[in-house]
Design an enzyme around this catalytic site. Structure first.
Site, PDB file in Angstrom:
ATOM      1  NE  ARG A  96      75.567   6.219  52.880  1.00 33.46           N
ATOM      2  CZ  ARG A  96      75.761   4.916  52.980  1.00 33.46           C
ATOM      3  NH1 ARG A  96      76.649   4.408  53.808  1.00 33.46           N
ATOM      4  NH2 ARG A  96      75.066   4.065  52.228  1.00 33.46           N
ATOM      5  N   GLY A 136      85.968  -5.068  59.851  1.00 30.55           N
ATOM      6  CA  GLY A 136      85.774  -6.460  59.445  1.00 30.55           C
ATOM      7  C   GLY A 136      84.901  -7.228  60.417  1.00 30.55           C
ATOM      8  CB  THR A 138      80.464  -9.551  56.813  1.00 35.45           C
ATOM      9  OG1 THR A 138      79.540  -8.550  57.218  1.00 35.45           O
ATOM     10  CG2 THR A 138      79.759 -10.598  55.967  1.00 35.45           C
ATOM     11  N   PRO A 140      82.537 -15.106  55.270  1.00 29.08           N
ATOM     12  CG  PRO A 140      84.252 -16.139  54.056  1.00 29.08           C
ATOM     13  CD  PRO A 140      83.974 -15.415  55.338  1.00 29.08           C
ATOM     14  CB  THR A 170      83.367  -0.863  52.752  1.00 29.98           C
ATOM     15  OG1 THR A 170      82.144  -1.515  52.402  1.00 29.98           O
ATOM     16  CG2 THR A 170      83.474   0.467  52.012  1.00 29.98           C
ATOM     17  CB  CYS A 244      80.366   0.077  64.983  1.00 32.42           C
ATOM     18  SG  CYS A 244      81.577  -0.068  66.308  1.00 32.42           S
ATOM     19  CD  GLN A 285      45.496  12.766  33.439  1.00 29.81           C
ATOM     20  OE1 GLN A 285      45.030  11.638  33.378  1.00 29.81           O
ATOM     21  NE2 GLN A 285      44.732  13.835  33.485  1.00 29.81           N
ATOM     22  N   GLY A 345      63.656   6.301  30.008  1.00 29.16           N
ATOM     23  CA  GLY A 345      63.674   5.373  28.877  1.00 29.16           C
ATOM     24  C   GLY A 345      65.058   4.777  28.682  1.00 29.16           C
ATOM     25  CD  GLU A 369      76.415  -0.465  57.922  1.00 32.15           C
ATOM     26  OE1 GLU A 369      76.154  -0.719  59.101  1.00 32.15           O
ATOM     27  OE2 GLU A 369      77.522  -0.092  57.526  1.00 32.15           O
TER      28      GLU A 369
HETATM   29  P1  FAD Z   1      72.940 -13.679  54.399  1.00 31.38           P
HETATM   30  O1  FAD Z   1      73.056 -13.434  55.856  1.00 31.38           O
HETATM   31  O2  FAD Z   1      73.432 -14.985  53.871  1.00 31.38           O
HETATM   32  O3  FAD Z   1      71.414 -13.516  53.986  1.00 31.38           O
HETATM   33  C1  FAD Z   1      70.925 -13.927  52.703  1.00 31.38           C
HETATM   34  C2  FAD Z   1      69.424 -13.636  52.646  1.00 31.38           C
HETATM   35  O4  FAD Z   1      68.744 -14.393  53.658  1.00 31.38           O
HETATM   36  C3  FAD Z   1      69.100 -12.165  52.934  1.00 31.38           C
HETATM   37  O5  FAD Z   1      67.999 -11.773  52.164  1.00 31.38           O
HETATM   38  C4  FAD Z   1      68.697 -12.201  54.401  1.00 31.38           C
HETATM   39  O6  FAD Z   1      67.839 -11.125  54.758  1.00 31.38           O
HETATM   40  C5  FAD Z   1      67.963 -13.532  54.448  1.00 31.38           C
HETATM   41  N1  FAD Z   1      67.895 -14.052  55.808  1.00 31.38           N
HETATM   42  C6  FAD Z   1      68.937 -14.393  56.612  1.00 31.38           C
HETATM   43  N2  FAD Z   1      68.470 -14.831  57.794  1.00 31.38           N
HETATM   44  C7  FAD Z   1      67.117 -14.729  57.737  1.00 31.38           C
HETATM   45  C8  FAD Z   1      66.047 -15.010  58.662  1.00 31.38           C
HETATM   46  N3  FAD Z   1      66.287 -15.433  59.914  1.00 31.38           N
HETATM   47  N4  FAD Z   1      64.778 -14.791  58.264  1.00 31.38           N
HETATM   48  C9  FAD Z   1      64.515 -14.318  57.030  1.00 31.38           C
HETATM   49  N5  FAD Z   1      65.469 -14.034  56.113  1.00 31.38           N
HETATM   50  C10 FAD Z   1      66.741 -14.247  56.463  1.00 31.38           C
HETATM   51  N6  FAD Z   1      80.437  -6.226  56.151  1.00 31.38           N
HETATM   52  C11 FAD Z   1      81.379  -5.781  57.034  1.00 31.38           C
HETATM   53  O7  FAD Z   1      81.603  -6.385  58.060  1.00 31.38           O
HETATM   54  N7  FAD Z   1      82.114  -4.657  56.760  1.00 31.38           N
HETATM   55  C12 FAD Z   1      81.931  -3.931  55.618  1.00 31.38           C
HETATM   56  O8  FAD Z   1      82.603  -2.911  55.420  1.00 31.38           O
HETATM   57  C13 FAD Z   1      80.950  -4.386  54.669  1.00 31.38           C
HETATM   58  N8  FAD Z   1      80.791  -3.723  53.480  1.00 31.38           N
HETATM   59  C14 FAD Z   1      79.941  -4.259  52.519  1.00 31.38           C
HETATM   60  C15 FAD Z   1      79.900  -3.701  51.247  1.00 31.38           C
HETATM   61  C16 FAD Z   1      79.085  -4.239  50.252  1.00 31.38           C
HETATM   62  C17 FAD Z   1      79.088  -3.672  48.879  1.00 31.38           C
HETATM   63  C18 FAD Z   1      78.262  -5.364  50.568  1.00 31.38           C
HETATM   64  C19 FAD Z   1      77.356  -5.949  49.520  1.00 31.38           C
HETATM   65  C20 FAD Z   1      78.300  -5.929  51.822  1.00 31.38           C
HETATM   66  C21 FAD Z   1      79.155  -5.405  52.813  1.00 31.38           C
HETATM   67  N9  FAD Z   1      79.264  -6.009  54.070  1.00 31.38           N
HETATM   68  C22 FAD Z   1      80.214  -5.564  54.983  1.00 31.38           C
HETATM   69  C23 FAD Z   1      78.549  -7.249  54.365  1.00 31.38           C
HETATM   70  C24 FAD Z   1      77.076  -7.066  54.695  1.00 31.38           C
HETATM   71  O9  FAD Z   1      76.933  -6.479  55.957  1.00 31.38           O
HETATM   72  C25 FAD Z   1      76.393  -8.441  54.573  1.00 31.38           C
HETATM   73  O10 FAD Z   1      76.371  -8.759  53.200  1.00 31.38           O
HETATM   74  C26 FAD Z   1      75.005  -8.457  55.169  1.00 31.38           C
HETATM   75  O11 FAD Z   1      75.056  -8.438  56.579  1.00 31.38           O
HETATM   76  C27 FAD Z   1      74.207  -9.698  54.735  1.00 31.38           C
HETATM   77  O12 FAD Z   1      74.943 -10.863  54.943  1.00 31.38           O
HETATM   78  P2  FAD Z   1      75.092 -11.941  53.780  1.00 31.38           P
HETATM   79  O13 FAD Z   1      75.466 -11.254  52.520  1.00 31.38           O
HETATM   80  O14 FAD Z   1      75.976 -13.011  54.290  1.00 31.38           O
HETATM   81  O15 FAD Z   1      73.614 -12.490  53.557  1.00 31.38           O
END
Ligand code: FAD
Length: 390
Positions: A96, A136, A138, A140, A170, A244, A285, A345, A369
């Protein structure tokens, strides 16, 4: 007389809410999953891959950009698209995700914000699966808060030059075209980057314990030079990528239910055949309580998804309503997958059954997302009028 067991979505006669055409779309997607994904998924998952050739298979059935109009796209309804997502995710969230990224992120970006020439150039071949796209956004250091992005596009004569790093992308390493969002003097703009452009590198991310049957990559843009017409002309703000994401999130609202349904069907089947203390565990149950609660959540989730789908088809769906659906259905699906794992299990921890694979996949779905926390904040803001994001 013992009553005949019913399936988890049959109890409410939910099929009754779908048209003949919608049921036909669902069945053809289900057949594709049965024929091409189920026989191979354990192997792909172990190998941590999703074969690029599947794009052509999906394309033949019209699954890529299926809710977009024109340019070789199938032009189906939102509900049709949702049901296809549900069937694909019953196979695996990776399948998906592939269709979501191709159709709702990369193709939608071009369809909604691209020029006529860009649409003609890319969409028909992407719809057929001949070209694979990635999206693209996101970075680091910027996931939940993409407004902070550091990737920059600057003008050099007529050209654009891009520098930066995108993370967790992705399809990145199997893509022909990357839609890259970058900061410009005008705001946030989208660029179409053919992946064979000098200075563009995609590095596959290894060591994933979730969404293994999906290619996830880091994109490095090091002085990537593009012609003037590589920019998507229609948008110069975060509204571009966020529009998007709304499309893809809508698919997730339905998709997660497919993973949950698959788990529940397996757990139901197992509970009827597995005997412990000389009786099927489904006759106890405690097991029945698990099955009843999960069935309830699955059906509620489906009614929510279908309601959102009908709103979308009526042109009335708002982003915060999609947040409600994504938050609920991703959260309930992972709870169902984990609970089903307990019913199986020890057998539940293997790749022979799909339950832990689905549960592990749904960890990613919970995060990408928009994380559950972000969608909670969207709903909190809608209810109170107060922003708690920063
Ligand atoms: P962070 O933003 O660092 O967040 C870390 C934690 O802090 C989370 O629990 C978050 O909810 C929490 N947090 C952050 N801010 C707050 C706040 N203000 N209050 C409370 N909690 C907070 N991105 C793309 O652009 N294109 C892709 O195709 C794509 N594919 C992906 C595929 C996979 C398998 C994965 C795992 C990710 C992918 N992503 C992609 C990235 C994804 O969208 C991000 O990982 C996501 O937006 C979260 O960002 P982060 O990992 O930097 O977490």
């Amino acid at each position: 007389m013992t009553p005949v067991p019913v399936g988890p979505l049959e109890l409410l006669d939910i099929d009754h809410l779908l048209s003949d055409e919608e049921r036909a779309v669902q069945h053809s997607a289900r057949r594709l999953v049965d024929d091409t994904i189920r026989p191979n998924i354990a192997q792909w998952y172990e190998a941590c891959t999703f074969p690029a050739e599947m794009a052509l298979t999906f394309g033949k059935l019209g699954l890529l950009g299926m809710h977009l109009q024109g340019y070789g796209c199938a032009g189906m309804s939102a509900v049709d698209y949702g049901l296809a997502c549900m069937e694909l995710e019953a196979g695996d969230s990776g399948a998906r995700s592939f269709a979501s990224v191709q159709g709702s992120l990369a193709m939608f970006a071009i369809h909604r914000w691209g020029s006529e020439e860009q649409k003609q150039q890319w969409l028909p071949r992407m719809a057929r699966g001949e070209f694979i796209g990635c999206f693209g956004l996101t970075e680091p250091d910027f996931g939940s808060d993409p407004a902070g992005m550091r990737t920059r596009a600057r003008r050099d004569g007529q050209d654009w030059v891009l520098d930066g790093t995108k993370m967790w992308i992705t399809n990145g390493s199997i893509a022909d075209i990357a839609v890259v969002w970058a900061r410009t003097d005008a705001g946030i703009q989208g660029f179409l980057v053919p992946t064979d452009t000098a200075g563009f590198t995609a590095n596959k991310i290894t060591g994933k314990l979730s969404l293994r049957a999906s290619v996830t990559s880091e994109l490095v843009l090091d002085g990537v030079r593009l012609p003037a017409d590589a920019v998507l002309p229609g948008v110069q703000s975060l509204r571009g990528p966020l529009s998007c994401l709304d499309e893809a999130r809508f698919g997730i609202v339905f998709g997660t239910l497919g993973a949950a349904r698959d788990c529940l069907e397996i757990a139901l089947d197992y509970s009827r055949s597995r005997e412990v203390f000389k009786r099927p565990i489904g006759g106890y149950q405690l097991t029945q309580q698990k099955l009843a609660d999960m069935t309830l959540e699955l059906q509620k989730g489906f009614l929510l998804a279908l309601h959102l789908g009908r709103l979308k088809d009526a042109g009335r769906l708002e982003p915060r309503q999609i947040s409600l659906g994504k938050l609920n259905n991703a959260r309930e699906a992972i709870a169902i997958a984990r609970q089903c794992r307990t019913i199986l299990g020890a057998n539940g921890i293997t790749l022979e059954y799909s339950v832990l694979r689905h549960a592990n996949n749904l960890e990613s779905v919970l995060t990408y997302e928009g994380t559950s926390e972000m969608h909670t904040l969207v709903i909190g803001q809608a209810l109170t009028g107060l922003s708690a994001f920063s």
